[in-house]
Design an enzyme around this catalytic site. Sequence first.
Site, PDB file in Angstrom:
ATOM      1  N   GLN A  18     -21.953  15.280 -25.449  1.00 48.39           N
ATOM      2  CA  GLN A  18     -20.723  15.715 -24.775  1.00 48.39           C
ATOM      3  C   GLN A  18     -19.515  15.187 -25.558  1.00 48.39           C
ATOM      4  OE1 GLN A  18     -22.948  13.497 -23.647  1.00 48.39           O
ATOM      5  NE2 GLN A  18     -22.153  12.068 -22.135  1.00 48.39           N
ATOM      6  N   TYR A  73     -10.983  14.388  -7.510  1.00 45.23           N
ATOM      7  CA  TYR A  73      -9.907  13.810  -8.328  1.00 45.23           C
ATOM      8  C   TYR A  73      -9.005  14.885  -8.966  1.00 45.23           C
ATOM      9  CZ  TYR A  73      -7.893  11.029 -12.192  1.00 45.23           C
ATOM     10  OH  TYR A  73      -7.054  10.430 -13.089  1.00 45.23           O
ATOM     11  N   ASP A 118       0.854  -1.190   0.000  1.00 42.31           N
ATOM     12  CA  ASP A 118       0.000   0.000   0.000  1.00 42.31           C
ATOM     13  C   ASP A 118       0.887   1.236   0.000  1.00 42.31           C
ATOM     14  OD1 ASP A 118      -1.663   2.108   0.443  1.00 42.31           O
ATOM     15  OD2 ASP A 118      -2.657   1.263   2.213  1.00 42.31           O
TER      16      ASP A 118
HETATM   17  P1  NAD Z   1      -5.773   1.871 -12.820  1.00 44.25           P
HETATM   18  O1  NAD Z   1      -6.842   2.051 -11.786  1.00 44.25           O
HETATM   19  O2  NAD Z   1      -5.924   0.756 -13.787  1.00 44.25           O
HETATM   20  O3  NAD Z   1      -4.346   1.760 -12.125  1.00 44.25           O
HETATM   21  C1  NAD Z   1      -4.026   2.408 -10.926  1.00 44.25           C
HETATM   22  C2  NAD Z   1      -3.383   1.373 -10.027  1.00 44.25           C
HETATM   23  O4  NAD Z   1      -3.002   2.016  -8.805  1.00 44.25           O
HETATM   24  C3  NAD Z   1      -4.355   0.247  -9.651  1.00 44.25           C
HETATM   25  O5  NAD Z   1      -3.844  -1.008 -10.022  1.00 44.25           O
HETATM   26  C4  NAD Z   1      -4.481   0.362  -8.146  1.00 44.25           C
HETATM   27  O6  NAD Z   1      -4.600  -0.879  -7.481  1.00 44.25           O
HETATM   28  C5  NAD Z   1      -3.181   1.069  -7.794  1.00 44.25           C
HETATM   29  N1  NAD Z   1      -3.273   1.690  -6.483  1.00 44.25           N
HETATM   30  C6  NAD Z   1      -4.318   2.400  -5.976  1.00 44.25           C
HETATM   31  N2  NAD Z   1      -4.067   2.742  -4.709  1.00 44.25           N
HETATM   32  C7  NAD Z   1      -2.845   2.221  -4.408  1.00 44.25           C
HETATM   33  C8  NAD Z   1      -2.059   2.231  -3.230  1.00 44.25           C
HETATM   34  N3  NAD Z   1      -2.482   2.838  -2.119  1.00 44.25           N
HETATM   35  N4  NAD Z   1      -0.867   1.607  -3.250  1.00 44.25           N
HETATM   36  C9  NAD Z   1      -0.429   0.989  -4.391  1.00 44.25           C
HETATM   37  N5  NAD Z   1      -1.140   0.944  -5.524  1.00 44.25           N
HETATM   38  C10 NAD Z   1      -2.338   1.560  -5.528  1.00 44.25           C
HETATM   39  O7  NAD Z   1      -5.682   3.281 -13.587  1.00 44.25           O
HETATM   40  P2  NAD Z   1      -4.882   3.669 -14.905  1.00 44.25           P
HETATM   41  O8  NAD Z   1      -5.888   3.966 -15.938  1.00 44.25           O
HETATM   42  O9  NAD Z   1      -3.808   2.694 -15.167  1.00 44.25           O
HETATM   43  O10 NAD Z   1      -4.243   5.064 -14.454  1.00 44.25           O
HETATM   44  C11 NAD Z   1      -2.877   5.206 -14.076  1.00 44.25           C
HETATM   45  C12 NAD Z   1      -2.606   6.653 -13.694  1.00 44.25           C
HETATM   46  O11 NAD Z   1      -2.936   7.502 -14.802  1.00 44.25           O
HETATM   47  C13 NAD Z   1      -3.444   7.175 -12.524  1.00 44.25           C
HETATM   48  O12 NAD Z   1      -2.686   8.081 -11.765  1.00 44.25           O
HETATM   49  C14 NAD Z   1      -4.574   7.908 -13.196  1.00 44.25           C
HETATM   50  O13 NAD Z   1      -5.129   8.899 -12.360  1.00 44.25           O
HETATM   51  C15 NAD Z   1      -3.856   8.508 -14.386  1.00 44.25           C
HETATM   52  N6  NAD Z   1      -4.776   8.825 -15.485  1.00 44.25           N
HETATM   53  C16 NAD Z   1      -5.371   7.827 -16.190  1.00 44.25           C
HETATM   54  C17 NAD Z   1      -6.248   8.159 -17.211  1.00 44.25           C
HETATM   55  C18 NAD Z   1      -6.926   7.095 -18.027  1.00 44.25           C
HETATM   56  O14 NAD Z   1      -7.692   7.448 -18.926  1.00 44.25           O
HETATM   57  N7  NAD Z   1      -6.702   5.815 -17.781  1.00 44.25           N
HETATM   58  C19 NAD Z   1      -6.511   9.504 -17.522  1.00 44.25           C
HETATM   59  C20 NAD Z   1      -5.890  10.495 -16.771  1.00 44.25           C
HETATM   60  C21 NAD Z   1      -4.992  10.142 -15.769  1.00 44.25           C
END
Ligand code: NAD
Length: 337
Positions: A230, A159, A64
């Site tokens: 949208q 967020y 975590d």
């Molecule tokens: P995702 O939810 O698939 O991956 C995020 C990962 O972080 C998850 O596997 C989750 O288990 C892990 N996580 C959450 N809390 C945690 C903790 N306390 N300790 C360790 N791991 C933890 O999301 P994603 O789409 O792969 O996004 C990755 C990053 O990109 C994020 O920061 C997200 O905000 C950013 N982002 C994504 C998008 C998109 O369209 N996918 C758009 C804008 C920004």
Amino acid sequence: MNSNARDIPSIDQTILIAGAGGFIGGHLVADLLRRGYTRLRAVDIKPFGEWYQRSPQVDNRVLDLQSLGNCTESVNGCDVVYNLAADMGGMGFIENNKALCMLSVLINTHLLMAAKEVGAQRFFYASSACVYAGYKQKETDNPGLREEDAYPADPEDGYGWEKLFSERMCRHFREDFGIETRVARFHNVYGPHGTFDGGREKAPAAICRKVIHSKMADSDSIEVWGDGKQTRSFMYIDDCLEGIHRIMESEVRDPINLGSDEMVSINELVEIVERIQGRTLERRHNLDAPKGVRGRSSDNARISDLLGWAPSISLRDGMARTYAWIEEQMLAGKKSL
Ligand code: NAD
């Protein structure tokens, strides 16, 4: 400023990928391996069985990262950190879980503190188009958000505020402690090996799932959130990976857009998926569902200018690949992990 060759991620450096069990983090680990990096440490809070992708040759750990102790353990011995970890999802998740989204501030803060402590040289932070001011996104014909449109601040509640704060935290750790931070503002990333059901999925995956489900259930209609007018842009995962790599190797220190500028309405996105399937469906518009801003796209002038590159994979091509993967999962009776 000139780059220092030692700072740039190199094959002999040890690299931490935080959030490696998630959609983009999982792809990033695979991409770094393909590019020849071998000393990789992958960390996520999810149990291994729930990671979208996991490579046996990587130092995989379940921790975590909201805890400073776990961040220090994860960053220890690393030269480079990619922070892709966040508690997040599509509009349905972020509109209803603002406190959980804001708690991700602990992950980035503690990772930065740990990176400073162990002397890591370069730090990547995954920010989001949700940092952009709401008053710039009230019309469907959005001309594309420029980097300066984040201020005066009016980001997505919860967020977006967390992302904007964490961006500034990166900036000040760079200015005050000398860690080379790089910040990309992702605009809607989609592709295989991601969430397509369960409440955290985003529009491209959700629409694929609904269209596939309608065929499997022998139905001719789907629900669409909002009036469908949208607008958004969507970036295929391969463009996202290429962009991360280029930004990380660059001297671009300020937050920069990493997104497609191919803007479509949600109705047009549904049409693309219908064409992939070869059917036309009736749309039931749910006007009470979370909709987010009215219009959003990426202005790519800065990335084109500074990196000589911008995302270019067409939505039609990317969605065909995504649809094929989600259909395979659903036909095999699999759920998102
Ligand atoms: P995702 O939810 O698939 O991956 C995020 C990962 O972080 C998850 O596997 C989750 O288990 C892990 N996580 C959450 N809390 C945690 C903790 N306390 N300790 C360790 N791991 C933890 O999301 P994603 O789409 O792969 O996004 C990755 C990053 O990109 C994020 O920061 C997200 O905000 C950013 N982002 C994504 C998008 C998109 O369209 N996918 C758009 C804008 C920004």
